[in-house]
Scaffold this motif. Structure first.
Motif, PDB file in Angstrom:
ATOM      1  N   MET A   1       3.191   3.766   6.342  1.00  0.00           N
ATOM      2  CA  MET A   1       3.433   3.233   5.007  1.00  0.00           C
ATOM      3  C   MET A   1       4.034   1.840   5.139  1.00  0.00           C
ATOM      4  SD  MET A   1       5.439   5.028   1.815  1.00  0.00           S
ATOM      5  CE  MET A   1       6.999   5.120   2.686  1.00  0.00           C
ATOM      6  N   VAL A   2       3.416   0.871   4.464  1.00  0.00           N
ATOM      7  CA  VAL A   2       3.861  -0.521   4.527  1.00  0.00           C
ATOM      8  C   VAL A   2       4.419  -0.900   3.162  1.00  0.00           C
ATOM      9  CG1 VAL A   2       3.202  -2.903   5.009  1.00  0.00           C
ATOM     10  CG2 VAL A   2       2.058  -1.017   6.207  1.00  0.00           C
ATOM     11  N   ALA A   3       5.720  -1.101   3.082  1.00  0.00           N
ATOM     12  CA  ALA A   3       6.358  -1.429   1.808  1.00  0.00           C
ATOM     13  C   ALA A   3       5.957  -2.820   1.353  1.00  0.00           C
ATOM     14  CB  ALA A   3       7.875  -1.336   1.944  1.00  0.00           C
ATOM     15  N   GLN A   4       5.791  -2.975   0.039  1.00  0.00           N
ATOM     16  CA  GLN A   4       5.469  -4.270  -0.537  1.00  0.00           C
ATOM     17  C   GLN A   4       6.740  -5.086  -0.727  1.00  0.00           C
ATOM     18  OE1 GLN A   4       1.911  -5.118  -1.380  1.00  0.00           O
ATOM     19  NE2 GLN A   4       2.113  -3.608   0.238  1.00  0.00           N
ATOM     20  N   SER A   5       6.597  -6.380  -0.937  1.00  0.00           N
ATOM     21  CA  SER A   5       7.746  -7.261  -1.133  1.00  0.00           C
ATOM     22  C   SER A   5       7.597  -8.019  -2.454  1.00  0.00           C
ATOM     23  CB  SER A   5       7.850  -8.253   0.030  1.00  0.00           C
ATOM     24  OG  SER A   5       8.966  -9.097  -0.137  1.00  0.00           O
ATOM     25  N   PRO A   6       8.567  -7.879  -3.386  1.00  0.00           N
ATOM     26  CA  PRO A   6       9.724  -6.984  -3.292  1.00  0.00           C
ATOM     27  C   PRO A   6       9.306  -5.530  -3.421  1.00  0.00           C
ATOM     28  CG  PRO A   6       9.614  -7.968  -5.462  1.00  0.00           C
ATOM     29  CD  PRO A   6       8.545  -8.636  -4.649  1.00  0.00           C
ATOM     30  N   PRO A   7      10.124  -4.583  -2.945  1.00  0.00           N
ATOM     31  CA  PRO A   7       9.728  -3.171  -2.918  1.00  0.00           C
ATOM     32  C   PRO A   7       9.340  -2.615  -4.274  1.00  0.00           C
ATOM     33  CG  PRO A   7      11.704  -3.534  -1.605  1.00  0.00           C
ATOM     34  CD  PRO A   7      11.439  -4.811  -2.340  1.00  0.00           C
ATOM     35  N   GLU A   8       9.992  -3.097  -5.347  1.00  0.00           N
ATOM     36  CA  GLU A   8       9.701  -2.538  -6.665  1.00  0.00           C
ATOM     37  C   GLU A   8       8.458  -3.150  -7.297  1.00  0.00           C
ATOM     38  OE1 GLU A   8      12.552  -5.995  -7.103  1.00  0.00           O
ATOM     39  OE2 GLU A   8      12.338  -4.231  -5.809  1.00  0.00           O
ATOM     40  N   ALA A   9       7.831  -4.121  -6.619  1.00  0.00           N
ATOM     41  CA  ALA A   9       6.702  -4.832  -7.217  1.00  0.00           C
ATOM     42  C   ALA A   9       5.460  -3.959  -7.321  1.00  0.00           C
ATOM     43  CB  ALA A   9       6.389  -6.086  -6.409  1.00  0.00           C
ATOM     44  N   ALA A  10       5.248  -3.091  -6.362  1.00  0.00           N
ATOM     45  CA  ALA A  10       4.027  -2.290  -6.356  1.00  0.00           C
ATOM     46  C   ALA A  10       4.209  -1.099  -5.442  1.00  0.00           C
ATOM     47  CB  ALA A  10       2.845  -3.143  -5.878  1.00  0.00           C
ATOM     48  N   GLN A  11       3.253  -0.159  -5.526  1.00  0.00           N
ATOM     49  CA  GLN A  11       3.292   0.955  -4.599  1.00  0.00           C
ATOM     50  C   GLN A  11       2.986   0.440  -3.195  1.00  0.00           C
ATOM     51  OE1 GLN A  11       0.059   3.457  -6.045  1.00  0.00           O
ATOM     52  NE2 GLN A  11      -1.260   2.742  -4.409  1.00  0.00           N
ATOM     53  N   PRO A  12       3.366   1.186  -2.164  1.00  0.00           N
ATOM     54  CA  PRO A  12       3.149   0.700  -0.800  1.00  0.00           C
ATOM     55  C   PRO A  12       1.672   0.650  -0.432  1.00  0.00           C
ATOM     56  CG  PRO A  12       3.864   2.984  -0.786  1.00  0.00           C
ATOM     57  CD  PRO A  12       3.992   2.502  -2.201  1.00  0.00           C
ATOM     58  N   GLN A  13       1.354  -0.168   0.553  1.00  0.00           N
ATOM     59  CA  GLN A  13       0.039  -0.117   1.167  1.00  0.00           C
ATOM     60  C   GLN A  13       0.108   0.831   2.351  1.00  0.00           C
ATOM     61  OE1 GLN A  13      -1.268  -4.202   2.058  1.00  0.00           O
ATOM     62  NE2 GLN A  13      -2.924  -3.850   0.603  1.00  0.00           N
ATOM     63  N   TRP A  14      -1.074   1.167   2.866  1.00  0.00           N
ATOM     64  CA  TRP A  14      -1.145   2.103   3.981  1.00  0.00           C
ATOM     65  C   TRP A  14      -1.947   1.512   5.123  1.00  0.00           C
ATOM     66  CZ3 TRP A  14       1.677   6.425   4.198  1.00  0.00           C
ATOM     67  CH2 TRP A  14       2.248   6.870   2.993  1.00  0.00           C
TER      68      TRP A  14
ATOM     69  N   THR B   1      -6.716   4.154  13.863  1.00  0.00           N
ATOM     70  CA  THR B   1      -7.782   4.889  14.525  1.00  0.00           C
ATOM     71  C   THR B   1      -7.844   4.432  15.976  1.00  0.00           C
ATOM     72  OG1 THR B   1      -9.602   3.320  14.191  1.00  0.00           O
ATOM     73  CG2 THR B   1      -9.036   4.751  12.319  1.00  0.00           C
ATOM     74  N   PRO B   2      -8.596   5.104  16.826  1.00  0.00           N
ATOM     75  CA  PRO B   2      -8.686   4.667  18.228  1.00  0.00           C
ATOM     76  C   PRO B   2      -9.249   3.262  18.397  1.00  0.00           C
ATOM     77  CG  PRO B   2      -9.428   6.933  18.016  1.00  0.00           C
ATOM     78  CD  PRO B   2      -9.254   6.409  16.619  1.00  0.00           C
ATOM     79  N   THR B   3      -9.943   2.730  17.390  1.00  0.00           N
ATOM     80  CA  THR B   3     -10.578   1.418  17.527  1.00  0.00           C
ATOM     81  C   THR B   3      -9.963   0.342  16.646  1.00  0.00           C
ATOM     82  OG1 THR B   3     -12.241   2.108  15.906  1.00  0.00           O
ATOM     83  CG2 THR B   3     -12.798   2.353  18.242  1.00  0.00           C
ATOM     84  N   GLY B   4      -8.927   0.661  15.889  1.00  0.00           N
ATOM     85  CA  GLY B   4      -8.324  -0.365  15.052  1.00  0.00           C
ATOM     86  C   GLY B   4      -7.519   0.219  13.911  1.00  0.00           C
ATOM     87  N   ILE B   5      -7.269  -0.614  12.903  1.00  0.00           N
ATOM     88  CA  ILE B   5      -6.424  -0.232  11.775  1.00  0.00           C
ATOM     89  C   ILE B   5      -7.174  -0.483  10.472  1.00  0.00           C
ATOM     90  CG2 ILE B   5      -4.261  -0.686  10.553  1.00  0.00           C
ATOM     91  CD1 ILE B   5      -3.079  -1.637  13.200  1.00  0.00           C
ATOM     92  N   LEU B   6      -7.154   0.508   9.592  1.00  0.00           N
ATOM     93  CA  LEU B   6      -7.704   0.372   8.249  1.00  0.00           C
ATOM     94  C   LEU B   6      -6.539   0.206   7.284  1.00  0.00           C
ATOM     95  CD1 LEU B   6     -10.287   3.315   8.397  1.00  0.00           C
ATOM     96  CD2 LEU B   6     -10.660   0.909   8.993  1.00  0.00           C
ATOM     97  N   VAL B   7      -6.532  -0.888   6.534  1.00  0.00           N
ATOM     98  CA  VAL B   7      -5.466  -1.159   5.567  1.00  0.00           C
ATOM     99  C   VAL B   7      -5.999  -0.846   4.178  1.00  0.00           C
ATOM    100  CG1 VAL B   7      -3.900  -2.895   4.629  1.00  0.00           C
ATOM    101  CG2 VAL B   7      -4.527  -2.957   7.061  1.00  0.00           C
ATOM    102  N   ALA B   8      -5.271  -0.019   3.426  1.00  0.00           N
ATOM    103  CA  ALA B   8      -5.757   0.422   2.118  1.00  0.00           C
ATOM    104  C   ALA B   8      -4.609   0.579   1.137  1.00  0.00           C
ATOM    105  CB  ALA B   8      -6.506   1.747   2.256  1.00  0.00           C
ATOM    106  N   ASP B   9      -4.957   0.518  -0.146  1.00  0.00           N
ATOM    107  CA  ASP B   9      -3.976   0.760  -1.204  1.00  0.00           C
ATOM    108  C   ASP B   9      -3.836   2.244  -1.512  1.00  0.00           C
ATOM    109  OD1 ASP B   9      -3.466  -2.010  -1.690  1.00  0.00           O
ATOM    110  OD2 ASP B   9      -5.362  -2.125  -2.775  1.00  0.00           O
ATOM    111  N   HIS B  10      -4.883   3.008  -1.208  1.00  0.00           N
ATOM    112  CA  HIS B  10      -4.889   4.429  -1.552  1.00  0.00           C
ATOM    113  C   HIS B  10      -5.402   5.245  -0.371  1.00  0.00           C
ATOM    114  CE1 HIS B  10      -4.516   2.966  -5.693  1.00  0.00           C
ATOM    115  NE2 HIS B  10      -5.529   2.171  -5.419  1.00  0.00           N
ATOM    116  N   ILE B  11      -4.858   6.452  -0.241  1.00  0.00           N
ATOM    117  CA  ILE B  11      -5.306   7.412   0.763  1.00  0.00           C
ATOM    118  C   ILE B  11      -5.694   8.694   0.040  1.00  0.00           C
ATOM    119  CG2 ILE B  11      -4.660   8.795   2.777  1.00  0.00           C
ATOM    120  CD1 ILE B  11      -4.725   5.901   3.461  1.00  0.00           C
ATOM    121  N   VAL B  12      -6.823   9.281   0.430  1.00  0.00           N
ATOM    122  CA  VAL B  12      -7.208  10.596  -0.088  1.00  0.00           C
ATOM    123  C   VAL B  12      -7.234  11.564   1.086  1.00  0.00           C
ATOM    124  CG1 VAL B  12      -8.955  11.974  -1.262  1.00  0.00           C
ATOM    125  CG2 VAL B  12      -8.579   9.592  -1.953  1.00  0.00           C
TER     126      VAL B  12
END
Length: 208
Positions: free
Chosen positions: A98-111, A115-126
């Motif tokens: 979980m990656v907190a936004q700046s400022p923290p109250e501005a928005a929900q966190p990003q994620w 994975t074994p081959t890299g990182i997927l950055v997203a606003d939502h996880i299902v």
């Protein structure tokens, strides 16, 4: 995604390439929202394995339910293939950060979904097919208090559940209902001023 340093940005990462995952991906695609579907999650929270492997068969012994599930899954796979849904059947998530936004109250966190081959950055996880006990443990590991409403606590930080039951696997129709609800919720955040379009084509038959 080349090497371990590769990073991709998307709106939603869906964990699970079975019926639940493909149903959400199709719903989001219909609403013009990009997503990446990965096969499952090997580590949940504090190194706890999660049951999010591809759902190929129904937990129930009812042959009619199994036939219905397989038929819907076939339609969803065809929809994903014909509408260029990004499904990565051989990629598994190994860590959620979980990656907190700046400022923290501005928005929900990003994620960040590692994975074994890299990182997927997203606003939502299902998430699909995780046990409630695993989910509560994961939320606690992130330092978030969980009340009686687990789903509400997870939605507040951008995590949605589809195909997750407390005791038994939801029916195919219930999975489609949950997928539509989650699709609407994510769409409302991504496109708050847009009126959703009615379902069309083969996917419309699945959601009616």
């Amino acid at each position: 995604m080349p090497g371990n340093a590769g990073t991709e940005q998307t709106t939603t990462v869906i964990i699970g390439t079975g019926l639940s995952g493909l149903a959400v991906a199709a719903e989001l695609r219909r609403r013009g929202i990009d997503s990446i579907v990965v096969d499952g999650l090997d580590i949940l929270g504090a190194a706890q394995p999660a049951n999010t492997t591809s759902l190929q068969r129904c937990d129930a012994a009812d042959s009619g339910t199994l036939r219905e599930r397989n038929e819907i899954l076939r339609h969803l796979r065809n929809y994903a293939a014909s509408h260029q849904v990004d499904v990565r059947n051989t990629t598994r998530a190994v860590q959620l950060t979980m990656v907190a936004q700046s400022p923290p109250e501005a928005a929900q966190p990003q994620w960040e979904v590692h994975t074994p081959t890299g990182i997927l950055v997203a606003d939502h996880i299902v998430l699909t097919r995780c046990a409630h006990s695993q989910l509560r443990r994961m939320i606690n590991d992130f330092g978030i208090a969980v009340g009686r409403n687990l789903a509400a606590a997870m939605r507040a930080i951008g995590i949605y559940l589809v195909g997750v039951g407390e005791l038994i696997t939801p029916s195919p129709k219930e999975v489609l209902r949950q997928a539509k609800t989650v699709g609407q919720a994510i769409s409302a955040k991504v496109h708050p001023d847009t009126v959703p379009a009615p379902a069309t084509g083969s996917f419309a038959m699945l959601t009616c």
